[in-house]
Scaffold this motif. Structure first.
Motif, short mmCIF file in Angstrom:
data_model
loop_
_atom_site.label_atom_id
_atom_site.label_comp_id
_atom_site.label_asym_id
_atom_site.label_seq_id
_atom_site.Cartn_x
_atom_site.Cartn_y
_atom_site.Cartn_z
N LYS A 1 -4.78 4.12 -9.38
CA LYS A 1 -3.66 4.92 -8.93
C LYS A 1 -2.52 4.87 -9.91
N MET A 2 -2.26 3.92 -10.47
CA MET A 2 -1.32 3.93 -11.49
C MET A 2 -1.64 4.74 -12.56
N ARG A 3 -2.78 4.80 -13.06
CA ARG A 3 -3.44 5.83 -14.21
C ARG A 3 -3.19 7.09 -13.74
N ILE A 4 -3.72 7.51 -12.62
CA ILE A 4 -3.88 8.74 -12.32
C ILE A 4 -2.44 9.32 -12.15
N ARG A 5 -1.52 8.59 -11.01
CA ARG A 5 -0.18 8.87 -10.86
C ARG A 5 0.95 8.78 -11.78
N GLY A 6 0.57 7.72 -12.82
CA GLY A 6 1.58 7.22 -13.74
C GLY A 6 2.89 6.38 -12.90
N ASN A 7 2.25 5.93 -11.91
CA ASN A 7 3.31 5.28 -10.97
C ASN A 7 3.99 4.00 -11.72
N ILE A 8 4.97 3.84 -11.57
CA ILE A 8 5.50 2.52 -12.05
C ILE A 8 5.25 1.57 -10.81
N PRO A 9 4.82 0.28 -10.94
CA PRO A 9 4.33 -0.53 -9.84
C PRO A 9 5.78 -1.24 -9.23
N THR A 10 5.94 -1.65 -8.19
CA THR A 10 6.86 -2.29 -7.34
C THR A 10 7.08 -3.81 -8.13
N VAL A 11 8.00 -4.26 -7.90
CA VAL A 11 8.28 -5.63 -8.10
C VAL A 11 7.41 -6.66 -7.58
N GLU A 12 6.95 -6.30 -6.46
CA GLU A 12 5.89 -7.20 -5.49
C GLU A 12 4.65 -7.21 -6.21
N LEU A 13 4.24 -5.99 -6.46
CA LEU A 13 3.03 -5.60 -7.09
C LEU A 13 3.06 -6.49 -8.74
N LEU A 14 3.98 -6.26 -9.37
CA LEU A 14 4.25 -6.97 -10.77
C LEU A 14 3.97 -8.52 -10.51
N ARG A 15 4.73 -9.01 -9.41
CA ARG A 15 4.78 -10.52 -9.46
C ARG A 15 3.12 -11.10 -8.80
N ARG A 16 2.53 -10.04 -8.05
CA ARG A 16 1.19 -10.45 -7.84
C ARG A 16 0.24 -10.55 -8.93
#
Length: 94
Positions: free
Chosen positions: A55-70
């Motif tokens: 999803k990050m690759r397709i949408r180019g989304n910047i992940p949430t802080v929670e996701l980065l922490r995980r």
């Protein structure tokens, strides 16, 4: 143009994106390979699942802080390493 890390491993001989989600994806995949772990095994241990990177690759989304922490926790990186990667830095092992 990305940075080439060199080395024998196929992931390390590719060009490394300079910043953003593609750079994070590169380092996550490299770390999983270093740990001898699949994305499925990582998810089973509580890390984000395989579709999250897609999803990050397709949408180019910047992940949430929670996701980065995980990712930081699950991959054994110092807190904030994923955020540093997104900005062009490298992770630090905990």
């Amino acid at each position: 143009m990305g940075t080439n890390l060199g080395g024998a491993d196929s992931l390390t001989t590719m060009s490394v994106p300079e910043e953003g989600p593609e750079r994070l994806i590169y380092f996550v995949k490299q770390r999983l390979a270093d740990l001898g772990m699949t994305q499925e095994e990582f998810a089973a241990l509580g890390g984000p699942d395989r579709s999250t990177l897609g999803k990050m690759r397709i949408r180019g989304n910047i992940p949430t802080v929670e996701l980065l922490r995980r990712y930081d926790d699950g991959l054994g990186w110092e807190p904030g390493s994923c955020a540093v990667i997104l900005l062009g830095g490298v992770p630090v092992e905990a």
